[in-house]
Design a protein around this motif. Structure first.
Motif, PDB file in Angstrom:
ATOM      1  N   UNK A  18     -20.360 -65.774 -39.915  1.00 48.02           N
ATOM      2  CA  UNK A  18     -21.192 -66.670 -40.729  1.00 48.02           C
ATOM      3  C   UNK A  18     -20.799 -68.127 -40.505  1.00 48.02           C
ATOM      4  N   UNK A  19     -19.507 -68.391 -40.379  1.00 44.85           N
ATOM      5  CA  UNK A  19     -19.056 -69.756 -40.109  1.00 44.85           C
ATOM      6  C   UNK A  19     -19.574 -70.224 -38.754  1.00 44.85           C
ATOM      7  N   UNK A  20     -19.457 -69.371 -37.749  1.00 44.41           N
ATOM      8  CA  UNK A  20     -19.944 -69.732 -36.410  1.00 44.41           C
ATOM      9  C   UNK A  20     -21.444 -70.005 -36.414  1.00 44.41           C
ATOM     10  N   UNK A  21     -22.181 -69.278 -37.261  1.00 43.07           N
ATOM     11  CA  UNK A  21     -23.630 -69.447 -37.352  1.00 43.07           C
ATOM     12  C   UNK A  21     -24.029 -70.611 -38.259  1.00 43.07           C
ATOM     13  N   UNK A  28     -19.808 -68.585 -48.770  1.00 38.24           N
ATOM     14  CA  UNK A  28     -19.546 -68.776 -50.200  1.00 38.24           C
ATOM     15  C   UNK A  28     -19.601 -67.471 -50.967  1.00 38.24           C
ATOM     16  N   UNK A  29     -20.493 -66.570 -50.569  1.00 35.21           N
ATOM     17  CA  UNK A  29     -20.619 -65.276 -51.240  1.00 35.21           C
ATOM     18  C   UNK A  29     -19.401 -64.378 -50.989  1.00 35.21           C
ATOM     19  N   UNK A  30     -18.595 -64.706 -49.998  1.00 35.40           N
ATOM     20  CA  UNK A  30     -17.415 -63.911 -49.677  1.00 35.40           C
ATOM     21  C   UNK A  30     -16.175 -64.363 -50.441  1.00 35.40           C
ATOM     22  N   UNK A  47     -12.237 -73.959 -55.656  1.00 35.41           N
ATOM     23  CA  UNK A  47     -13.601 -73.619 -56.047  1.00 35.41           C
ATOM     24  C   UNK A  47     -14.594 -73.603 -54.900  1.00 35.41           C
ATOM     25  N   UNK A  48     -15.651 -72.826 -55.112  1.00 32.03           N
ATOM     26  CA  UNK A  48     -16.710 -72.703 -54.104  1.00 32.03           C
ATOM     27  C   UNK A  48     -17.363 -74.037 -53.780  1.00 32.03           C
ATOM     28  N   UNK A  49     -17.608 -74.843 -54.810  1.00 35.89           N
ATOM     29  CA  UNK A  49     -18.329 -76.097 -54.597  1.00 35.89           C
ATOM     30  C   UNK A  49     -17.548 -77.032 -53.687  1.00 35.89           C
ATOM     31  N   UNK A  50     -16.239 -77.147 -53.932  1.00 35.17           N
ATOM     32  CA  UNK A  50     -15.404 -78.010 -53.089  1.00 35.17           C
ATOM     33  C   UNK A  50     -15.394 -77.495 -51.650  1.00 35.17           C
ATOM     34  N   UNK A  51     -15.264 -76.180 -51.489  1.00 34.76           N
ATOM     35  CA  UNK A  51     -15.267 -75.590 -50.152  1.00 34.76           C
ATOM     36  C   UNK A  51     -16.615 -75.824 -49.478  1.00 34.76           C
ATOM     37  N   UNK A  55     -17.071 -77.610 -45.886  1.00 36.78           N
ATOM     38  CA  UNK A  55     -17.600 -76.864 -44.744  1.00 36.78           C
ATOM     39  C   UNK A  55     -18.928 -77.448 -44.277  1.00 36.78           C
ATOM     40  N   UNK A  56     -19.789 -77.804 -45.202  1.00 36.42           N
ATOM     41  CA  UNK A  56     -21.088 -78.383 -44.844  1.00 36.42           C
ATOM     42  C   UNK A  56     -20.898 -79.684 -44.073  1.00 36.42           C
ATOM     43  N   UNK A  57     -19.967 -80.512 -44.530  1.00 44.20           N
ATOM     44  CA  UNK A  57     -19.689 -81.776 -43.843  1.00 44.20           C
ATOM     45  C   UNK A  57     -19.171 -81.515 -42.435  1.00 44.20           C
ATOM     46  N   UNK A  58     -18.247 -80.569 -42.289  1.00 49.09           N
ATOM     47  CA  UNK A  58     -17.683 -80.249 -40.979  1.00 49.09           C
ATOM     48  C   UNK A  58     -18.755 -79.705 -40.033  1.00 49.09           C
ATOM     49  N   UNK A  59     -19.631 -78.838 -40.559  1.00 43.93           N
ATOM     50  CA  UNK A  59     -20.663 -78.218 -39.719  1.00 43.93           C
ATOM     51  C   UNK A  59     -21.803 -79.164 -39.349  1.00 43.93           C
ATOM     52  N   UNK A  60     -21.903 -80.293 -40.038  1.00 42.98           N
ATOM     53  CA  UNK A  60     -22.941 -81.272 -39.709  1.00 42.98           C
ATOM     54  C   UNK A  60     -22.797 -81.753 -38.267  1.00 42.98           C
TER      55      UNK A  60
END
Length: 130
Positions: A18-21, A28-30, A47-51, A55-60
């Motif tokens: 999922x991270x690779x994709x 987050x569901x995991x 917390x999920x929100x911080x993660x 992750x969203x910033x890194x994957x951008x």
């Protein structure tokens, strides 16, 4: 191999794929809502929100590919831990040199009320490979 161990191995594989994709929602569901991530030299991410923000910033601007070699899984009731050797490649979408990190991780999982295992705590000792 026990059913619990099979489920935990599946969770690890789903996390990596999922991270690779770039599928942040699946990652987050995991994890448990109160998940905590610890790494050397940084305050814990809680917390999920911080993660999700991180992750969203890194994957951008990057793609993340990881290989996990599970060294040990121990299940005690509704808690388990997983010790792995992890190799992570972070590749820029803008042609920069990929960053390689590898090292050991220790994750604590919790079986939640719905019967699913979720990551609760994670400590990694990944270092940049020169």
């Amino acid at each position: 191999m026990s059913t619990d161990e099979e489920q935990i191995r599946a969770l690890v594989e789903m996390w990596l794929s999922a991270t690779a994709a770039g599928d942040v929602d699946t990652v987050l569901d995991l994890m448990a809502a109160d998940a905590m991530f610890m790494s050397a030299g940084q305050p814990p991410m809680v917390g999920r929100e911080a993660f999700a923000r991180g992750l969203t910033k890194l994957l951008t601007d990057n793609v993340i590919r990881s290989v996990s070699d599970i060294q040990e899984i121990v299940v005690c009731g509704d808690l388990a831990y997983v010790r792995t050797k992890l190799a992570v490649t972070i590749t820029s979408k803008h042609g920069k040199t990929p960053m390689l990190r590898n090292g050991d991780t220790m994750s604590i999982l919790r079986r939640e009320a719905d019967g699913r295992w979720r990551l609760s705590r994670d400590a990694n000792m990944l270092v940049v490979v020169a």
